[in-house]
Design a protein around this motif. Sequence first.
Motif, short mmCIF file in Angstrom:
data_model
loop_
_atom_site.label_atom_id
_atom_site.label_comp_id
_atom_site.label_asym_id
_atom_site.label_seq_id
_atom_site.Cartn_x
_atom_site.Cartn_y
_atom_site.Cartn_z
N THR A 1 -39.85 -42.66 15.37
CA THR A 1 -41.04 -42.36 14.93
C THR A 1 -41.45 -41.38 14.24
O THR A 1 -42.07 -41.50 13.07
N ILE A 2 -40.48 -40.19 14.20
CA ILE A 2 -40.45 -39.23 13.08
C ILE A 2 -40.06 -39.58 11.84
O ILE A 2 -40.82 -39.22 10.79
N LEU B 1 -45.82 -40.60 13.51
CA LEU B 1 -46.34 -39.64 14.08
C LEU B 1 -45.85 -38.16 13.55
O LEU B 1 -44.51 -38.36 13.06
N ARG B 2 -46.50 -37.35 13.42
CA ARG B 2 -46.10 -36.04 13.05
C ARG B 2 -45.25 -35.27 14.25
O ARG B 2 -45.16 -35.49 15.44
N PRO B 3 -44.28 -34.69 13.66
CA PRO B 3 -42.89 -34.17 14.44
C PRO B 3 -43.59 -33.51 15.65
O PRO B 3 -43.29 -33.70 16.86
N ILE C 1 -30.67 -32.84 16.25
CA ILE C 1 -30.18 -34.34 16.77
C ILE C 1 -31.07 -35.22 16.35
O ILE C 1 -30.81 -36.30 16.13
N ILE C 2 -32.52 -34.86 16.31
CA ILE C 2 -33.56 -35.66 15.51
C ILE C 2 -33.10 -36.17 14.21
O ILE C 2 -33.57 -37.04 13.94
N ARG C 3 -32.65 -35.32 13.31
CA ARG C 3 -32.34 -35.68 12.11
C ARG C 3 -31.09 -36.45 12.07
O ARG C 3 -31.34 -37.47 11.03
N THR C 4 -30.11 -36.46 12.85
CA THR C 4 -29.09 -37.29 12.88
C THR C 4 -29.43 -38.65 13.15
O THR C 4 -29.10 -39.45 12.70
N MET C 5 -30.29 -38.78 14.43
CA MET C 5 -30.65 -39.90 14.82
C MET C 5 -31.47 -40.87 13.78
O MET C 5 -31.53 -42.13 13.58
#
Length: 449
Positions: free
Chosen positions: A34-35, A40-42, A240-244
């Motif tokens: 989503t990000i 959505l904004r982070p 981890i959000i960046r990796t995913m």
Amino acid sequence: MEHITLLIGIVIVTALVFDFTNGFHDTANAMATTISTGALRPKTAVAMSAVLNLVGAFLSVEVAKTISGGIIDEGAGIRPEVIFAGLVGAIVWNLLTWLAGLPSSSSHALFGGLIGATLVSVGTHGVHGEAVVMKVLIPAVAAPFVAGLAAMAATRLTYRLTRNRAEADTAKGYRAGQIASAALVSLAHGTNDAQKTMGVITLALITGGVVAPHADPPLWVIASAGLAIALGTYLGGWRIIRTMGKGITDIQPPQGFAAQTGAAATILASSHLGFALSTTQVCSGSVMGSGLGRKGGVVRWSTAGRMVAAWGLTLPAAGAVAAGAAFLAGQGDWGVAAVAVLGLGVCGAIWAASRRKPIDHTNVNEGPAAEPAGVVTAALRSVSPPPAGQPVPTADAPETTGVPAQPAAPDTEVPARPTAPDAGVPAQPAGPDATPTPAPRPKAATVTR
């Protein structure tokens, strides 16, 4: 029933700390796609996820029962310090993989920590081997494949249904669908992962004689576990959000919608059955499946390989740390204090290392560095070419970056390949006095966009 002792209080606090790390470690499961697509904004995304994780914690206690009485034999002489050592092993592994940006399984870190500490303190009879195989290992292997296949099929179906529609016409609908599916994943995550901490706290209360064996988690345990995981989720595990969101594949809104919907359905079904499933593995498998499902999409297999390696190491690595902690904690009060001090020292060192290259909501969507195309990606490209009109990646724009190759500039003169076998080679004179005849110049081809 006995009152809560100091040691049991320490175990409860440590369990809530693990729950907090579980929250920011697994925020990516619900909100990475989503990000990354901008739906959505982070900060808005993690706030919504936190609230729904808290709500999900109150929906079921089946997984908590699996933890408190399914994997570990609560009547085998398990003491609170054993649970404390297991939690320390799980927390250390969670923070190490967070520092590396790898979406490993917090659930398996917890299982590995409890199993390792129990084996050292009690022996093999303290672990229900059949339950470990049936409710941990088999779901761990099957879940990424099931979720990945579901996401791949859903992605292909989504693109097929909208193949005659302009992207601008479907953007708003996909944005709403992504937000709804992300909310469902957050709710499912709270239902599954918050219960694991509830189960650990309940196990500690049972071993200390505070509650009866096989009892459900008390309401205050459910509320505190839900709040801890919600707070950790709100802080956001940006690495981890960046990796995913960017490291596995380049996700488009239809892919994000398909991946999140498939993951949510898988997690909710497992929670209903009492399977302590790894939400990280489910969501990672869904993201990879969505990358394979889009025609011309790519998966960065080197990143995926590191993730799978971390999955395989999680149980034994967390178990090994917990085993050492259990041995030290078994020496008495000074041993428990030593484990606490060493654990705090390691966690502090990991946090200090993370500050060297901080990642937060301001730079989470910066893409990873390009990496060369691998054999697997090249093979998939040969059977699933990019859509018509999309340039084929070249060496200047590797296919694993997800950036299409740039066409040549307008009116660039490119010499055409001569057709004659001896074109471009000066003609040999017939005799000593003959004048060499120059070879004909090839016509220039003009390449335009």
